[in-house]
Design an enzyme around this catalytic site. Structure first.
Site, PDB file in Angstrom:
ATOM      1  N   HIS A 140       2.782   3.513  -4.511  1.00  9.50           N
ATOM      2  CA  HIS A 140       3.052   3.620  -3.084  1.00  9.50           C
ATOM      3  C   HIS A 140       1.935   4.087  -1.885  1.00  9.50           C
ATOM      4  O   HIS A 140       1.746   3.107  -1.385  1.00  9.50           O
ATOM      5  CB  HIS A 140       4.212   4.762  -2.403  1.00  9.50           C
ATOM      6  CG  HIS A 140       4.769   3.869  -1.722  1.00  9.50           C
ATOM      7  ND1 HIS A 140       4.543   2.486  -0.863  1.00  9.50           N
ATOM      8  CD2 HIS A 140       6.190   4.045  -1.343  1.00  9.50           C
ATOM      9  CE1 HIS A 140       5.382   2.530   0.119  1.00  9.50           C
ATOM     10  NE2 HIS A 140       6.711   2.719  -0.047  1.00  9.50           N
ATOM     11  N   CYS A 141       0.897   5.074  -2.587  1.00  9.15           N
ATOM     12  CA  CYS A 141      -0.288   4.785  -1.889  1.00  9.15           C
ATOM     13  C   CYS A 141      -1.239   3.612  -1.750  1.00  9.15           C
ATOM     14  O   CYS A 141      -1.687   3.705  -0.901  1.00  9.15           O
ATOM     15  CB  CYS A 141      -1.169   5.826  -2.329  1.00  9.15           C
ATOM     16  SG  CYS A 141      -1.693   5.553  -3.976  1.00  9.15           S
TER      17      CYS A 141
END
Length: 539
Positions: A140-141
């Protein structure tokens, strides 16, 4: 080369022994439409080699700052070992949804290797009927909903014949080297000096939306503090008030384990649109009502329905797609990371009658959208920016764990991804369905529901911690029942006279259907307004 934002770094910090912070999707394909009649790992690897320049997050890796004193940097990795990222497996017989979900749940629970670009793909053979599945996860980063959709459409084609993708016009320059040790330490020292000032600025911006932020909105006089913060900032407007956002305790909320379970489900997109048109609302309103109804049914079945509505976080993208899906430059601009925020809204799980519940969800979501449209949309970034990176990496898992023990700010995360309305193909194999999967944490609940529209379907992916939700497949069953309930209400509004349970919270004994009926003029006006609204996109 660029440095991660505070929000991107937070997705790294949140990972722990029980939490993995990647998003994923499971696509099911019919390979009979491909020229060879099969979909192989070799064909997938060839496709990735040809199109990797279109998907920046798949070729970027992290360069950490020594001792975690500052946020990591993204650097381009021109020599991605695709063979280490692409795996293949064969399901045990009979190769049904249960076997597929069990394999996906096991892989989804594992954290990604941070020494390589943060993604994996799993080609899954052995499905009944000769079908093949592809499970792909990205940290998700590195992506939000928009960049995730762009990666998918960069790999897919609008016809069984793969389109020609132009290689970069000129040889790529040598990738920039990661900053040296001294440069990293100098940057960390500089950020340490300015961080208190940045934190104060972030605090001032976040305070202006204090009444719309989970947990903080429950503080005494949160609305008065928010109004005062806006006045001090030169914004004396009275923003639309938010409904109460105190999340009740449910079996979904509390400390989670490292295990995951997933389930898949679908409803016809035509039914969603039919209900939306009939009641003058957007498809998102119907989707949220389906989730509210399904969660209410599950809680009733487990004798755990609270007398207050569940509170959901709804991720929203703050940027538009770079190009039309399937074009050669969909992600060629190198975008990586997140540009997202979140709307917080009650789900009306405390409303017994389907018609009233539909109207209540619509009203709550409408209020959240109006507030979101005129408020600071950066509160999620601001909250993350208040904490120094070195402290966040150590403290975030503990804070999330304590939040799970003490009571979460939200009960779950619900995401809705608008997808393509035409069939798409991978190496000539037609995609039959696409089920997105998201993250569960101690603080946001042991269940997440994500859905994506594709072709003529609305495909759901449900991720749970099995210690919190031991019967994940019942949730997708309740989603289908909720759709049938709305269609029945549409065909025969009198069916709404009876509540869906004998709870004492059934309200008054009158028919609530008029609350969702509208005149033709009102329907047309709201349909035009709904067309202008941004679709909700998952984080």
């Amino acid at each position: 080369m660029r440095q991660l934002t505070a929000l991107d770094a937070q997705f790294l910090s949140v990972e722990s022994a029980t939490t993995a912070a990647h998003v994923a999707g499971v696509a099911v394909f019919d390979p009979s439409s491909s020229p060879s009649g099969i979909l192989t790992r070799e064909a997938l690897l060839t496709l990735l080699r040809e199109r990797l320049h279109l998907a920046a997050p798949l070729r970027m890796r992290l360069a950490d700052v020594p001792f975690g004193l500052d946020r990591p940097y993204w650097i381009d990795d021109p020599d991605v070992d695709l063979g280490a990222h692409v795996h293949e497996t064969t399901l045990p017989a009979p190769g049904g949804e249960g076997e597929l979900a069990a394999y996906v749940a096991d892989v989804h629970a594992r954290r990604l290797d941070r020494s390589r670009p943060l993604w994996e793909a799993h080609l899954i053979d052995g499905l009944a009927g000769g079908r093949v599945a592809l499970y792909m996860k990205v940290h998700h980063c590195a992506i939000d909903g928009v960049t995730g959709s762009e990666i998918l459409t960069a790999l897919l084609d609008p016809s069984p014949q793969p389109r020609l993708v132009k290689a970069p016009a000129s040889p790529s320059p040598a990738p920039p080297q990661p900053p040296g040790l001294l440069a990293m330490l100098a940057g960390a020292i500089t950020r340490t000096i300015v961080q208190p000032v940045e934190a104060l600025c972030s605090l001032a911006r976040a305070a202006a939306d204090l009444d719309a932020i989970p947990v903080l909105s429950a503080l005494p006089d949160a609305r008065l503090v928010a109004q005062a913060a806006r006045a001090l900032a030169g914004d004396p407007r009275r923003l639309p008030e938010m409904p109460p956002l105190a999340a009740p305790r449910t079996p979904f909320n509390g400390p989670i384990s490292a295990a995951r379970a997933v389930a898949f489900g679908s409803v016809p997109l035509a039914e969603v649109r039919r209900v939306a048109r009939a009641f003058g609302m957007g498809p998102n309103d119907v989707v949220m009502t389906l989730c509210a109804s399904a969660l209410r049914r599950w809680l009733l079945a487990h004798d755990a329905l609270p007398d207050r509505p569940l509170v959901a976080a709804v991720p929203v993208a703050l940027r538009a797609a770079a190009a039309s899906p399937g074009t050669a430059d969909g992600t060629a601009d190198g975008r990586v990371g997140n540009r997202i925020s979140a709307m917080i809204t009650p789900l009306a799980t405390d409303v017994a009658r389907p018609g009233e519940r539909l109207a209540a969800v619509r009203a709550a979501l409408g209020a959240a959208k109006r507030r979101f449209a005129v408020s600071h949309r950066s509160w999620l970034d601001d909250v993350c920016a208040m904490v120094p990176n070195a402290f966040a990496a150590l403290a975030t898992p503990l804070v999330f764990r304590l939040a799970g023990v003490a009571g979460a700010g939200v009960n779950l995360v619900v995401s809705n991804v608008p997808g393509p309305r035409r069939p798409l193909y991978l190496c000539g194999a037609r995609m039959l369905s696409y089920h997105p999967l998201s993250v569960v944490t101690d603080a946001t609940g042991g269940i997440s529901i994500t859905c994506a529209s594709y072709d003529d379907r609305l495909d759901f992916g449900v991720v749970v911690c099995p210690t919190r939700v031991p019967d994940v497949w019942s949730v997708t069953g309740h989603l289908r029942e909720a759709m049938d309930e709305l269609v029945a209400l549409l065909d025969d509004p009198s069916r709404d006279e009876a509540p869906d349970d004998a709870s004492p919270r059934d309200g008054l004994g009158h028919d609530p259907a008029p609350a969702v009926r509208q005149t033709a003029q009102e329907k047309q006006r709201e349909e035009r307004e709904n067309e202008k609204r941004e679709d909700m996109v998952p984080a």
